[in-house]
Design an enzyme around this catalytic site. Structure first.
Site, PDB file in Angstrom:
ATOM      1  CG  ASN A 177       4.504   3.952   2.712  1.00  8.39           C
ATOM      2  OD1 ASN A 177       3.963   5.051   2.618  1.00  8.39           O
ATOM      3  ND2 ASN A 177       5.674   3.678   2.143  1.00  8.39           N
TER       4      ASN A 177
ATOM      5  CE  LYS B  65       4.950   2.314  -1.434  1.00  8.64           C
ATOM      6  NZ  LYS B  65       5.976   1.658  -2.187  1.00  8.64           N
TER       7      LYS B  65
ATOM      8  CG  HIS C  26      10.001   4.198   1.921  1.00 14.69           C
ATOM      9  ND1 HIS C  26      10.141   4.074   0.558  1.00 14.69           N
ATOM     10  CD2 HIS C  26       9.142   3.229   2.311  1.00 14.69           C
ATOM     11  CE1 HIS C  26       9.378   3.075   0.143  1.00 14.69           C
ATOM     12  NE2 HIS C  26       8.763   2.535   1.190  1.00 14.69           N
TER      13      HIS C  26
ATOM     14  CD  GLU D 263       8.539   4.101  -2.816  1.00 12.52           C
ATOM     15  OE1 GLU D 263       7.751   4.874  -2.260  1.00 12.52           O
ATOM     16  OE2 GLU D 263       8.256   2.912  -3.080  1.00 12.52           O
TER      17      GLU D 263
ATOM     18  CD  GLU E 262       9.877  -1.016   3.504  1.00 14.08           C
ATOM     19  OE1 GLU E 262       8.718  -1.423   3.538  1.00 14.08           O
ATOM     20  OE2 GLU E 262      10.189   0.088   3.040  1.00 14.08           O
TER      21      GLU E 262
ATOM     22  N   GLY F 135       7.217  -3.003  -4.152  1.00 16.13           N
ATOM     23  CA  GLY F 135       6.336  -2.686  -5.280  1.00 16.13           C
ATOM     24  C   GLY F 135       6.597  -3.523  -6.511  1.00 16.13           C
TER      25      GLY F 135
ATOM     26  CB  SER G  10       5.898  -7.669  -2.831  1.00 19.74           C
ATOM     27  OG  SER G  10       6.371  -6.748  -3.789  1.00 19.74           O
TER      28      SER G  10
HETATM   29  C1  PEP Z   1       6.711   0.069   1.034  1.00 22.45           C
HETATM   30  O1  PEP Z   1       6.459   1.017   0.319  1.00 22.45           O
HETATM   31  O2  PEP Z   1       7.228   0.256   2.144  1.00 22.45           O
HETATM   32  C2  PEP Z   1       6.396  -1.276   0.556  1.00 22.45           C
HETATM   33  C3  PEP Z   1       6.803  -2.288   1.243  1.00 22.45           C
HETATM   34  O3  PEP Z   1       5.668  -1.345  -0.619  1.00 22.45           O
HETATM   35  P1  PEP Z   1       5.001  -2.672  -1.243  1.00 22.45           P
HETATM   36  O4  PEP Z   1       4.287  -3.395  -0.126  1.00 22.45           O
HETATM   37  O5  PEP Z   1       4.053  -2.154  -2.276  1.00 22.45           O
HETATM   38  O6  PEP Z   1       6.099  -3.496  -1.809  1.00 22.45           O
END
Ligand code: PEP
Length: 255
Positions: free
Chosen positions: A12, A14, A98, A100, A170, A176, A216
Site C-alpha cells: 500500500n 498510500k 483502510h 486511514e 491491521e 506507520g 509496521s
Molecule cells: C498500511 O498502511 O496498511 C500499513 C500497514 O502501513 P505500515 O506498514 O506503514 O504500518
C-alpha cells in the site's frame, strides 16, 4: 507453507511517489522478483499510477490494486473514482476500509459495506481492512470491536461472494508507528477472525479465506509474523516503498 492458502503480500503506497518514481519502483521489483514465486504479490499505488501499473505488470506475477473507490456507480461526486473506472483499467483488487479512510475520511462500517458490494458487483476483488485503535486494545475489547466490523460490513455477503474477499487485520496502533503486533497478538486475532468466519459460513470457507496482517511489517519481522498458523501474508505500507526491503518481505512470505 500452508497448502490450502497461498500467501499474499500487498503493498500500500498510500499518497507516495510520482508516477515516474512509481514506475521505477515497479521495474526494480519486477527485476528482482523470485522466479519461483509461490505467493501472490499485489501493488496498490495512488490512482494516478494505475494505468502505468496495469501495463507494467501485464504478463507478470504482480497484481494491481486501488487503495479506495466510491460506492456509487457514477454521478456528482467530485474527486471520486468508481469501481467501473477501475475495472475498465484492468485493476484486479481494491482495498476497502483502510483505517486511514475510516479515521481521516470518516468512513463507517455502513459505507464500507456499500463499497464492498460495489467492488464485488464490478467483478473486482476486495481487500477488506479491519482492526482496533489503541484505546480498544488497552481495554482488551479488540475482539468485540473487530467482530462488529465483520458483522456490519462483511458478514451480509453470500458465501460465494465472501470467498472472493481477502481480509487484512491491521491494528491501528501498529500502522506507520514502528510498533508491530507481536506474532502471538497477530495469531490470536487471526484465529479469532477465522473462528467467526467458520461460525458465520462454514469450516471450508474459514480455512480457505486469506487473512493478512498489517502494521509496521518490515523485512526483519516479516518471517516470524508470516510463520503464524493463521497469518496468510501481509499488507505493507511504509516498507513497500523501498524495493529491496519489499522484496525481502516477499521472500519471507514465499520462502
Ligand atoms: C498500511 O498502511 O496498511 C500499513 C500497514 O502501513 P505500515 O506498514 O506503514 O504500518
Amino acid at each position: 507453507m500452508n497448502e490450502i492458502r497461498k500467501k499474499i503480500v500487498a503493498a500500500n503506497w498510500k499518497m507516495n511517489t510520482t508516477v515516474t518514481q512509481g514506475e521505477k519502483l515497479v521495474e526494480d521489483i519486477l527485476l528482482h522478483l523470485p522466479g519461483e514465486l509461490n505467493c501472490t504479490v499485489i501493488i496498490a499505488p495512488p490512482f494516478t499510477h494505475l494505468p502505468m501499473l496495469v501495463k507494467k505488470v501485464e504478463g507478470t506475477k504482480i497484481c494491481s490494486a486501488a487503495q479506495n473507490c466510491h460506492q456509487d456507480k457514477s454521478g456528482a461526486f467530485t474527486g471520486e473514482i468508481s469501481v467501473d473506472m477501475l475495472s475498465d483499467l484492468g485493476v484486479n483488487y481494491v482495498i476497502i476500509g483502510h483505517s486511514e479512510r475510516r479515521q481521516l475520511f470518516h468512513e463507517d462500517n455502513e459505507i464500507i459495506k456499500l463499497k464492498l458490494d460495489a467492488v464485488l458487483a464490478a467483478g473486482l476483488l476486495p481487500i477488506f481492512c479491519c482492526g482496533e485503535p489503541l484505546d480498544i486494545r488497552e481495554s482488551e475489547t479488540q475482539n468485540i470491536f473487530v467482530h462488529q466490523q465483520l458483522e456490519e460490513s462483511l458478514f451480509h455477503l453470500h458465501k460465494d461472494d465472501f470467498a472472493k474477499v481477502c481480509i487484512a487485520y491491521e491494528p491501528i496502533w501498529a500502522i506507520g508507528t514502528g510498533v508491530t503486533a507481536s506474532p502471538e497478538q497477530a495469531q490470536e486475532m487471526h484465529m479469532f477472525i477465522r473462528d467467526k468466519i467458520a461460525i458465520r459460513y462454514n469450516k471450508f470457507v474459514s480455512e480457505t479465506t486469506r487473512i493478512l496482517y498489517g502494521g509496521s511489517i518490515k523485512a526483519d519481522n516479516a518471517k516470524t509474523l508470516f510463520s503464524q498458523d493463521d497469518v496468510d501474508g501481509g499488507l505493507v505500507g511504509g516498507a513497500s516503498l523501498n524495493s529491496a526491503g519489499f522484496l525481502d518481505i516477499i521472500r519471507a512470505a514465499c520462502g
